[in-house]
Write a protein that holds these residues in place. Structure first.
Motif, short mmCIF file in Angstrom:
data_model
loop_
_atom_site.label_atom_id
_atom_site.label_comp_id
_atom_site.label_asym_id
_atom_site.label_seq_id
_atom_site.Cartn_x
_atom_site.Cartn_y
_atom_site.Cartn_z
N ARG A 695 0.82 -1.22 0.00
CA ARG A 695 0.00 0.00 0.00
C ARG A 695 0.85 1.26 0.00
N ALA A 696 2.00 1.20 0.63
CA ALA A 696 2.86 2.38 0.78
C ALA A 696 3.41 2.90 -0.54
N ASN A 697 3.32 2.09 -1.60
CA ASN A 697 3.87 2.48 -2.90
C ASN A 697 2.92 3.35 -3.71
N TYR A 698 1.70 3.58 -3.21
CA TYR A 698 0.69 4.28 -4.01
C TYR A 698 0.02 5.40 -3.20
N LYS A 699 -0.59 6.34 -3.91
CA LYS A 699 -1.27 7.46 -3.27
C LYS A 699 -2.53 6.99 -2.55
N VAL A 700 -2.88 7.74 -1.50
CA VAL A 700 -4.04 7.40 -0.67
C VAL A 700 -5.29 8.07 -1.22
N ALA A 701 -6.41 7.35 -1.15
CA ALA A 701 -7.71 7.93 -1.53
C ALA A 701 -8.75 7.51 -0.50
N GLY A 702 -9.87 8.22 -0.48
CA GLY A 702 -10.99 7.83 0.36
C GLY A 702 -11.86 6.83 -0.36
N LYS A 703 -12.92 6.40 0.30
CA LYS A 703 -13.83 5.43 -0.32
C LYS A 703 -14.63 6.10 -1.43
N THR A 704 -14.74 5.42 -2.57
CA THR A 704 -15.44 5.97 -3.73
C THR A 704 -16.94 6.03 -3.45
N LYS A 705 -17.56 7.16 -3.80
CA LYS A 705 -19.00 7.32 -3.60
C LYS A 705 -19.76 6.46 -4.60
N ARG A 706 -20.73 5.72 -4.09
CA ARG A 706 -21.59 4.90 -4.93
C ARG A 706 -23.00 5.50 -4.87
N GLY A 707 -23.27 6.44 -5.74
CA GLY A 707 -24.52 7.19 -5.69
C GLY A 707 -25.73 6.37 -6.09
N VAL A 708 -26.86 6.60 -5.40
CA VAL A 708 -28.14 5.98 -5.72
C VAL A 708 -29.10 7.08 -6.15
N ALA A 709 -29.74 6.92 -7.31
CA ALA A 709 -30.67 7.94 -7.81
C ALA A 709 -31.77 8.22 -6.80
N ASP A 710 -32.03 9.48 -6.54
CA ASP A 710 -33.08 9.89 -5.62
C ASP A 710 -34.37 10.10 -6.41
N ILE A 711 -35.23 9.10 -6.41
CA ILE A 711 -36.48 9.20 -7.16
C ILE A 711 -37.67 9.52 -6.25
N ARG A 712 -37.37 9.99 -5.05
CA ARG A 712 -38.44 10.32 -4.10
C ARG A 712 -39.05 11.67 -4.48
N GLN A 713 -39.76 11.66 -5.59
CA GLN A 713 -40.36 12.88 -6.13
C GLN A 713 -41.88 12.73 -6.15
N ASP A 714 -42.59 13.84 -6.43
CA ASP A 714 -44.04 13.75 -6.61
C ASP A 714 -44.39 12.96 -7.86
N ASN A 715 -43.49 13.01 -8.85
CA ASN A 715 -43.74 12.31 -10.11
C ASN A 715 -43.47 10.81 -9.98
N THR A 716 -44.18 10.05 -10.79
CA THR A 716 -43.85 8.64 -11.00
C THR A 716 -43.07 8.55 -12.29
N TYR A 717 -41.85 8.08 -12.22
CA TYR A 717 -41.03 7.95 -13.42
C TYR A 717 -41.49 6.73 -14.22
N ILE A 718 -41.54 6.89 -15.54
CA ILE A 718 -41.93 5.80 -16.42
C ILE A 718 -40.91 5.68 -17.54
N HIS A 719 -40.51 4.43 -17.81
CA HIS A 719 -39.47 4.22 -18.83
C HIS A 719 -39.76 2.94 -19.60
N GLN A 720 -39.73 3.05 -20.94
CA GLN A 720 -39.94 1.87 -21.78
C GLN A 720 -38.60 1.29 -22.20
N VAL A 721 -38.49 -0.03 -22.12
CA VAL A 721 -37.28 -0.75 -22.51
C VAL A 721 -37.61 -1.61 -23.72
N ASP A 722 -36.82 -1.48 -24.76
CA ASP A 722 -37.05 -2.27 -25.98
C ASP A 722 -36.78 -3.75 -25.71
#
Length: 923
Positions: A695-722
């Motif tokens: 580990r000492a041979n490389y630069k240090v980083a923090g934990k990578t953010k794993r974002g989750v889409a915030d769909i808590r909206q008034d709208n209902t999202y609709i999506h068609q998949v072919d």
């Protein structure tokens, strides 16, 4: 009874007066009791004019009996107590299997017996179930496995029952009136569902005497007609079915060559396992192997030897080869090389040390096998009771105590061109026939004598320069006698050995399973992955290229029970090793070093890249439900991308980009690891020091953010998949208000309580489709609840409306569950607190806790305490808010057109996933 010296369970094999053979297992460590019954009757027993009848019979047994006439009564009861039940119809056997808490042993065995012995075959439910069978059939019409299987059926002996269609559908069953079909089912059941034609296995923590008493009370009343049905089966293949080439055009893009040799049944040789020996030799992947030669020529990327259909009078031995485009052009030469390798085995003979090596591996894998769920083991054992003498019931699959090289060599007499079937499976292959039911284009070509002779031509072999072909050398990774190390109780819960910037390492020593095994995990979180799809695509290709090298280099380690997994994830990539602990830590550090060392990928680059592109492209051909869940994961996760975009990006990746991306990933990272298993603290400290130095041979980083889409909206999202499939399909996903333990607990218990009624209402009662269900689906720890239906006849609008209407009705009637509320909570807690069945499962659970920042491993206990405190009113409020979208998010994905959205208030169509992902907020 032969058993492993490490198996401390108690067993009893007995036969009831009515002829039912019963195998009882007392396992004080099993989490649930389980039972399975296998009947010596399968689709081979169908009437010729009603194929699929046995499959329909299996379905009908769930739809009411004389004691419990309500459809799915047994399933619903088991779900309410945290149990489950399922069944499967095979060629010669049909099996039913269930699990349940120990204290319900008597009740569940009684329910099981009446379900099997006294079905009512209600005519109206029979009409409904035909629709379910048909929906199941329609859902698999574009499944390549089913399509290939049907071609196999049509190219074997038409007089053998294997040749018949086995699933059944509406077209077949509706040629009969309901009363006629009911009579057929009754006759089939009366004739074949006999105790003397059945084998039963029960596993429980109860005393053997108690288990036997309960089995006897429930099944002794099963009346016997004292007859045994024995099918006289003709040969599976006639002469015209051998020495042929079958061209098959797949839907999923694949390039496979399957070479099959027809054999008689080999079940009587289970103590010498000649086919296992031949699989070991032909399926080798190391230097000098058949696959190694193919790869060096650029003809193939993978090879498996030894699979194939089998039954009481037949056994296929398959050599399944994944071809490159060049390999398609060289198939005849490739087959010549196969026969040259078979000649090599014949000429060299099979030394006893090779068989003893396989025997040693088999014994090690048996002695230290990972325990399976009791329901899975009862299923396996109830089927094995037909295959092995009672003495070898436990040992039959593993034992190799009769070394017989001549027997294995003798079987090679079947491995000749005249006894061969070739399947060529790739796009645009020449065809002139269409298979029944699944509409698979295929053609059959009889191989001429000149072609058959050319496969064995000695002069051609000499021109191919086959001097690199060799049989494998002794396995250097084969562990010596395995003895687990002394246990230090203070390390059962992992402790943190290193906690510094960019590096966290935990260590634990298992105190439960006493196995000389362990698991090591190491996760790299690399900020570079957030730079976009180019880095993610190149990262995945780099990992695939390195895996190609390492799989060949350490193939024998894998054989000897020491495994590695090098895989990508949203934050970067991970390395895991597991299996026997002896030498594993050294193996682990070698792999770590080889991850960062420079590897020359030039020779394998195009092959691996094309394979990666093929896998991505085939995702676009998934069945509708799979496509919808795949798209949902893309929409909900920030660092996840559409398969088509990944294809386009991967196409432009070069070796130079691979090396550059690897440098970017390793330039800066965060490292987190766990060692858990049969290692002392001193060994853990030594390896931790190695990782720390690395580990000492490389630069240090923090934990990578794993974002989750915030769909808590008034709208209902609709999506068609072919989709290329004609079925309509819908997935509705509700995102919970937050990731607190309270909302996570409510989401889990909501899914548990709604699953059975949802399935029963929308599949059994409303007949909307075969694929109907629900699931608890968290994204990066944020909880959510999904409902799905795939239907061959209902529109997208109907499916959406049906799910919403069900949710509303269910919410309105939730108070009806007040009398069983406590037992529901108890069942959920019991499921969540199920004991780890093996060391790897325990290690995985601890690693997940660390990955989720649960460093004191207390979240599970907090979850149980939260569920215990829940009132039914809390769940009522949860459902009311979900339906009215108070704090919840909702997204609807669908395959098939949605002509109107007027039923859905405040809908927001997602027309372009990339724009959605750029504009949505992330949690």
């Amino acid at each position: 009874m032969r058993k492993s010296e490490h198996d401390h369970r108690q067993f009893k094999y007995t036969t009831l007066d009515n002829g039912l053979r019963v195998f009882l297992v007392q396992d004080t460590d099993c989490e649930k009791s389980a039972a399975s019954i296998t009947i010596n009757s399968g689709h081979f027993n169908d009437d010729k004019n009603s194929p699929g009848l046995s499959h329909l019979l299996e379905h009908m047994l769930f739809l009411g009996d004389h004691n419990n006439p309500t459809a799915n009564h047994v399933s619903s009861f088991l779900e309410s107590i945290g149990g489950s039940i399922n069944a499967q119809t095979g060629t010669e056997y049909t099996s039913y299997f269930l699990d349940f808490p120990d204290d319900y042993l008597a009740k569940c065995l009684k329910l099981f017996s009446t379900m099997l012995i006294k079905p009512i075959f209600d005519e109206q439910l029979l009409k409904n179930e035909i629709q379910v069978i048909d929906a199941e059939f329609q859902a698999k019409v574009r499944d390549d496995l089913r399509r290939l299987y049907q071609v196999h059926k049509e190219t074997c002996n038409p007089n053998h029952p294997f040749s018949r269609f086995s699933v059944g559908n509406k077209e077949i069953f509706e040629t009969f009136s309901s009363s006629e079909l009911r009579t057929k089912l009754i006759n089939l059941h009366r004739k074949n569902y006999q105790p003397q034609q059945a084998c039963m296995c029960v596993i429980s923590s109860e005393d053997l005497l108690v288990i036997e008493q309960q089995v006897t009370q429930s099944f002794a009343t099963w009346q016997t007609n004292n007859t045994h049905n024995t099918l006289e089966l003709p040969s599976l293949y006639q002469p015209d079915n051998l020495a042929i080439k079958v061209n098959i055009e797949p839907i999923i893009h694949t390039q496979r060559l399957i070479i099959t040799f027809a054999l008689p049944s080999q079940k009587q040789h289970f103590r010498s396992k000649p086919l296992t020996i031949l699989s070991h030799l032909l399926g080798d992947e190391g230097e000098g192997s058949l696959l190694y030669f193919y790869k060096q020529q650029g003809w193939a990327t993978n090879l498996n030897a030894g699979g194939g259909i089998e039954g009481s009078n037949f056994k296929d031995f398959n050599i399944n080869i994944q071809l490159t485009s060049l390999g398609i052009e060289k198939t005849d030469t490739l087959i010549q090389v196969l026969f040259a390798f078979i000649s090599l085995i014949k000429n060299n003979g099979i030394e006893n040390w090779r068989i003893e090596e396989v025997a040693t591996i088999n014994q090690l894998m048996w002695d230290f096998s990972d325990a399976t769920k009791s329901i899975d083991e009862t299923l396996h054992l109830s089927q094995a009771m037909f295959e092995y003498p009672a003495e070898f019931l436990l040992a039959g699959e593993h034992i190799l105590d009769q070394v017989n090289a001549e027997l294995a060599l003798g079987l090679l007499d079947y491995f000749v061109p005249t006894n061969m079937r070739i399947k060529a499976i790739w796009p645009k292959v020449k065809t002139n026939k269409i298979a029944n039911w699944y509409n698979t284009p295929y053609a059959v070509e009889k191989l001429t004598n000149p072609i058959l002779q050319a496969y064995l031509n000695q002069e051609s072999r000499e021109e191919l320069n086959l001097t690199t072909l060799n049989l494998s050398k002794p396995n250097p990774f084969l562990p010596q006698k395995q003895i687990a190390k002394p246990i230090n109780q203070e390390y059962d819960t992992p402790i943190q050995l290193i906690n510094q910037a960019g590096l966290q390492i935990w260590y634990g020593q298992d105190n439960k399973f006493s196995q000389p095994k362990g698991d090591c995990f190491l996760s790299f979180d690399c900020p570079a992955v957030t730079q976009g799809i180019e880095v993610v695509a190149a990262k995945r290709l780099w990992i695939a290229l390195l895996n190609e090298k390492l799989n060949q280099r350490y193939y024998q380690a894998n054989l000897a029970g020491m495994y590695f997994h090098f895989y990508p994830h949203q934050g970067g990539f991970s390395l895991q090793t597991n299996g026997f602990s002896q030498n594993q830590l050294t193996f682990y550090t070698k792999l770590l070093t080889q991850i960062v060392e420079h590897e020359d990928f030039i020779h394998s680059f195009e092959q691996v890249k094309n394979r990666q592109l093929l896998a991505l492209s085939n995702k676009l051909l998934n069945k509708p439900i799979n496509s919808l869940f795949s798209r949902l994961a893309v929409l909900m996760q920030q660092n996840n991308y559409l398969p088509l975009d990944m294809v386009n990006t991967t196409q432009s990746v070069t070796p130079e980009i691979i090396y550059q991306t690897k440098k970017q990933l390793l330039n800066q990272f965060h490292l987190k690891g766990l060692m858990y298993g049969d290692w002392t603290s001193d060994e853990a400290d030594q390896i931790s020091s190695v990782i720390k130095s690395f580990r000492a041979n490389y630069k240090v980083a923090g934990k990578t953010k794993r974002g989750v889409a915030d769909i808590r909206q008034d709208n209902t999202y609709i999506h068609q998949v072919d989709s290329q499939h004609t079925d309509s399909a819908v997935v509705i996903y509700f995102q919970s208000p937050d990731a607190s333990i309270l909302n996570t607990a409510l989401t889990i218990i909501a899914e548990q309580i709604v699953a059975g009624p949802f399935f029963h209402t929308l599949r059994t009662e409303q007949q909307l489709g075969y694929l109907v269900g629900s699931g608890y689906i968290p994204y990066n720890q944020h909880p959510g609840l999904a409902f799905y239906i795939q239907s061959p006849h209902a529109s997208v609008e109907q499916l959406i409306q049906a799910i919403h209407q069900f949710m509303q009705n269910f919410s309105n009637n939730l108070l009806e569950y007040s009398s069983i509320w406590q037992s529901i909570k108890k069942g959920v807690i019991k499921q969540l607190s199920e004991k780890d069945t093996n060391l790897s499962m325990k290690a995985q659970r601890l690693w997940m806790a660390i990955s989720n920042n649960d460093f004191d491993f207390s979240n599970s206990q907090k979850m149980f305490q939260t569920i215990e405190k829940l009132e039914l009113s809390d769940l009522v409020s949860f459902f009311e808010k979900l339906i009215t979208k108070q704090g919840f998010g909702e997204i609807i994905l669908h395959c098939g057109p949605l002509s109107t959205q007027s039923q859905i208030n405040n809908f927001a169509p997602i027309l372009d996933p990339k724009i959605f992902k750029k504009t949505i907020g992330y949690l």
